[in-house]
Design a protein around this motif. Structure first.
Motif, mmCIF file in Angstrom:
data_model
loop_
_atom_site.group_PDB
_atom_site.id
_atom_site.type_symbol
_atom_site.label_atom_id
_atom_site.label_comp_id
_atom_site.label_asym_id
_atom_site.label_seq_id
_atom_site.Cartn_x
_atom_site.Cartn_y
_atom_site.Cartn_z
ATOM 1 N N UNK A 27 -2.082 17.235 -11.101
ATOM 2 C CA UNK A 27 -3.161 17.994 -10.486
ATOM 3 C C UNK A 27 -4.117 17.092 -9.730
ATOM 4 N N UNK A 28 -4.326 15.893 -10.241
ATOM 5 C CA UNK A 28 -5.290 14.984 -9.611
ATOM 6 C C UNK A 28 -4.789 13.548 -9.791
ATOM 7 N N UNK A 29 -3.719 13.204 -9.097
ATOM 8 C CA UNK A 29 -3.040 11.919 -9.294
ATOM 9 C C UNK A 29 -3.698 10.813 -8.475
ATOM 10 N N UNK A 30 -3.891 9.673 -9.123
ATOM 11 C CA UNK A 30 -4.491 8.516 -8.448
ATOM 12 C C UNK A 30 -3.726 7.238 -8.776
ATOM 13 N N UNK A 31 -2.440 7.384 -9.067
ATOM 14 C CA UNK A 31 -1.636 6.192 -9.351
ATOM 15 C C UNK A 31 -0.526 6.040 -8.322
ATOM 16 N N UNK A 32 -0.803 6.495 -7.084
ATOM 17 C CA UNK A 32 0.163 6.318 -6.004
ATOM 18 C C UNK A 32 0.079 4.901 -5.463
ATOM 19 N N UNK A 64 -5.059 0.424 16.660
ATOM 20 C CA UNK A 64 -4.932 0.046 15.258
ATOM 21 C C UNK A 64 -3.905 0.967 14.594
ATOM 22 N N UNK A 65 -3.483 0.605 13.382
ATOM 23 C CA UNK A 65 -2.409 1.329 12.708
ATOM 24 C C UNK A 65 -2.814 1.696 11.287
ATOM 25 N N UNK A 66 -2.687 2.991 10.966
ATOM 26 C CA UNK A 66 -2.945 3.468 9.603
ATOM 27 C C UNK A 66 -1.612 3.859 8.969
ATOM 28 N N UNK A 67 -1.311 3.274 7.808
ATOM 29 C CA UNK A 67 -0.066 3.544 7.095
ATOM 30 C C UNK A 67 -0.360 4.427 5.882
ATOM 31 N N UNK A 68 0.308 5.590 5.814
ATOM 32 C CA UNK A 68 0.200 6.476 4.651
ATOM 33 C C UNK A 68 1.149 5.982 3.568
ATOM 34 N N UNK A 69 0.588 5.360 2.543
ATOM 35 C CA UNK A 69 1.394 4.852 1.433
ATOM 36 C C UNK A 69 1.480 5.929 0.355
ATOM 37 N N UNK A 94 -5.899 5.393 -4.374
ATOM 38 C CA UNK A 94 -4.451 5.209 -4.525
ATOM 39 C C UNK A 94 -3.798 6.560 -4.807
ATOM 40 N N UNK A 95 -3.935 7.479 -3.875
ATOM 41 C CA UNK A 95 -3.289 8.781 -4.011
ATOM 42 C C UNK A 95 -1.910 8.755 -3.361
ATOM 43 N N UNK A 151 -0.145 16.031 -4.890
ATOM 44 C CA UNK A 151 -0.679 15.951 -6.269
ATOM 45 C C UNK A 151 -2.186 15.743 -6.352
ATOM 46 N N UNK A 152 -2.967 16.384 -5.522
ATOM 47 C CA UNK A 152 -4.404 16.214 -5.672
ATOM 48 C C UNK A 152 -5.164 16.503 -4.400
ATOM 49 N N UNK A 153 -6.468 16.225 -4.408
ATOM 50 C CA UNK A 153 -7.307 16.541 -3.252
ATOM 51 C C UNK A 153 -6.940 15.712 -2.021
ATOM 52 N N UNK A 154 -7.123 16.310 -0.866
ATOM 53 C CA UNK A 154 -7.063 15.545 0.371
ATOM 54 C C UNK A 154 -8.384 14.792 0.525
#
Length: 606
Positions: free
Chosen positions: A410-415, A391-396, A441-442, A466-469
């Motif tokens: 600091x805590x971005x979630x609009x990626x 299977x394939x995981x894409x880091x967007x 959506x990080x 820009x935020x937590x892993x």
């Protein structure tokens, strides 16, 4: 990375963009971080965490200091520039009179000689670990003599760095306390190299108008490494491994760098492209060119026709692997072929009649309405559901709507939403990230599948900017559950790379996460007014650098030991790799670092 407006929206009392620029934009050059070499005695020889103070009788951290950030930072810049122009310049010239003149007449120091500290066993390197305990006080002449002994075995002093990570200015503005990364390095006459890497605390005084000098200097911790021979030789030109860019193209690239419109360039994929038993390299610069370097089996490379023929086809990254178990490799890239309405089509290519052709409909996914672009940074293969198919995981990372009103540094979630394509066989895939529990959506750069909890199936760790892993536990057959309470997910980071390895061959694996480290960021967190202790700790951690997670045994608890192992500082860090670079049987850690350098030496780097 200017996040001042986002800070205000989140209610953090940092009113000036100066503050955030200092935290997020360390002035770094496009260089390579030194290898963190794994010593032969394994984890027992790990460096200790930096003590609270060096020689306690020499100086102590003040309790009263200037908390006006711009005022303090202006003096920090001024003092640092003067110390570099006197103390460091004297070291580089070998002018010991100038070095002594940069110290006050009543100077007292505590610093080890080249044979001080404790030897660390290693088959290829001479390593000494320095600690603060037991160092005798040195007057000005004694301190200069010790520095001279540290560098006398080298042909010349090639590196002399003075980087301030804490600066506390006395209210009189005539005295300051600082903590410094003090580094020296140079080549040996026989071809080897030496490197001294220390943290020190200092007292600086204004000896005259616009003239600051060192009054105290005490070691916190450090080490000395000597290599008897050159660790590497640059054979790029000899092997033909070059993009052969024209002067016009190089100038164009530099203009893009100067304008700060570049983020990431591309990458390398090492594969046996033609199945001749030798490793080849597929090198790419996104939206520019992709070059295939075939290994000639004689120590060199020759160019061959690449699968991407136009700049538009050049991706950030390529995977070359057999996805349908037919014995022939397919090619997957991070390139988004098209976005039509709410559907995006990604690039999976098959070789047909000697040419690479995109397979229509193989990798398709939903995107939010109005999305015009999707930035994918990397791809990670794994059989997540255990059915024998990869299977394939894409880091967007982001899309056309990112960094808008909801953006927060600091805590971005609009990626953008990451993508998980489940292999159905016959080169047919279904995108099931959200359905499988992988949400959010990080700004994702890298990821790794590994059995982190020791239950026999692959879990997922995603490294975000820009935020937590984010850590996802595999509940079985590719069903994931986010675990925000896990150590991997604590705090915020600017993470850009992941590597895993059993570096000392004990059966216990470690995870290295590449983050940004910022000397300026460390300085200002102690000064920023109106910031709660929880946020202060979070911001301090964001500037502290890389993380190294170690697990006790095969199923034990994870512990973060980046500072303890001495691998946290690598400036603006990117990709990393555990590998045995010195052929001594254990794995070392190599971290690429830096970002861009302006063509004008007086202009700031990104």
């Amino acid at each position: 990375m200017n996040g001042e407006s986002a800070w205000i929206r989140r209610g953090v009392a940092c009113s000036s963009p100066f503050v955030w620029a200092r935290l997020c934009c360390p002035l770094v050059l496009m260089t390579l971080a030194p290898l963190a070499v794994s010593a032969d005695d394994g984890r027992g020889a790990a460096p200790p965490a930096p003590p609270a103070s060096g020689a306690a009788s020499l100086l102590s951290r003040p309790t009263e200091f200037v908390t006006d950030i711009e005022r303090s930072e202006a003096l920090a810049d001024q003092v640092g520039a003067q110390i570099k122009a006197t103390f460091l310049a004297g070291l580089k010239r070998g002018s010991w009179e100038a070095v002594a003149d940069a110290l006050t007449p009543d100077f007292v120091g505590a610093f080890p000689g080249p044979d001080g500290g404790q030897a660390v066993p290693d088959r290829g390197l001479a390593i000494r670990r320095y600690v603060s305990e037991g160092l005798p006080p040195l007057d000005r002449a004694g301190f200069v003599s010790v520095l001279r002994a540290q560098v006398q075995a080298w042909s010349h002093l090639e590196r002399a760095n003075w980087r301030t990570y804490e600066f506390l200015l006395d209210p009189s503005e005539q005295r300051a306390y600082a903590r410094i990364h003090f580094q020296l390095g140079g080549p040996r006459p026989e071809g080897g190299r030496g490197y001294v890497d220390t943290s020190v605390e200092v007292e600086l005084v204004a000896a005259a108008e616009d003239a600051w000098k060192l009054r105290r200097l005490a070691l916190l911790e450090g080490n000395r490494v000597e290599s008897p021979r050159p660790p590497f030789n640059d054979i790029t030109a000899l092997t033909g491994f070059s993009f052969n860019e024209s002067d016009a193209n190089r100038d164009l690239s530099q203009r893009v760098i100067d304008d700060r419109t570049i983020l990431t360039n591309g990458g390398l994929s090492v594969v046996d492209w033609n199945r001749d038993g030798f490793w080849d390299v597929l090198a790419t610069v996104a939206n520019k060119q992709t070059v295939l370097f075939l290994n000639d089996g004689k120590g060199g490379f020759v160019r061959a026709e690449a699968p991407a023929r136009t700049p538009e086809e050049a991706a950030y990254f390529y995977l070359y692997l057999d996805l349908d178990n037919d014995g022939t490799e397919e090619l997957v890239s991070t390139r988004v072929v098209a976005i039509e309405g709410t559907r995006a089509r990604l690039d999976l290519r098959v070789s047909r009649d000697g040419a690479w052709k995109t397979l229509p409909g193989a990798l398709e996914c939903a995107v939010p309405a109005g999305t015009r672009s999707l930035n994918v940074q990397s791809i990670v293969p794994c059989d997540v559901d255990g059915n024998g198919l990869i299977d394939l995981f894409f880091c967007a990372y982001s899309n056309s709507e990112s960094k808008g009103e909801r953006y927060n540094t600091v805590d971005a979630h609009d990626g953008a939403a990451n993508l998980l394509f489940l292999n159905q066989g016959g080169l047919r895939f279904t995108e099931e990230a959200e359905a499988r529990g992988v949400r959010g959506t990080q700004y994702s750069y890298a990821a790794a599948f590994f059995d982190f909890d020791g239950d026999g199936d692959p879990d997922l760790l995603v490294a975000n900017d820009y935020g937590p892993n984010v850590y996802y536990e595999n509940l079985g057959k590719g069903r994931f559950q986010e675990r925000p309470e896990h150590l991997f997910a604590q705090g915020s980071n600017y993470s850009m790379g992941l590597t895993l390895g059993d570096y000392d061959n004990t059966g216990a694996w470690s995870v290295h996460v590449s983050n940004m480290s910022s000397h300026a960021g460390q300085r200002i967190t102690a000064l920023a007014g109106g910031m709660g202790e929880a946020m202060r700790a979070r911001i301090r951690a964001m500037g502290a650098g890389n993380q190294l997670y170690e697990r006790e045994g095969k199923v034990g608890a994870w512990t973060e030991r980046g500072v303890e192992r001495g691998v946290n500082w690598a400036e603006w860090a990117w990709a990393a790799l555990f590998a045995d670079f010195d052929n001594d049987g254990d794995k070392d850690l190599f971290v690429t670092n830096g970002f861009t350098s302006h063509r004008d030496a007086k202009a700031p780097d990104y």
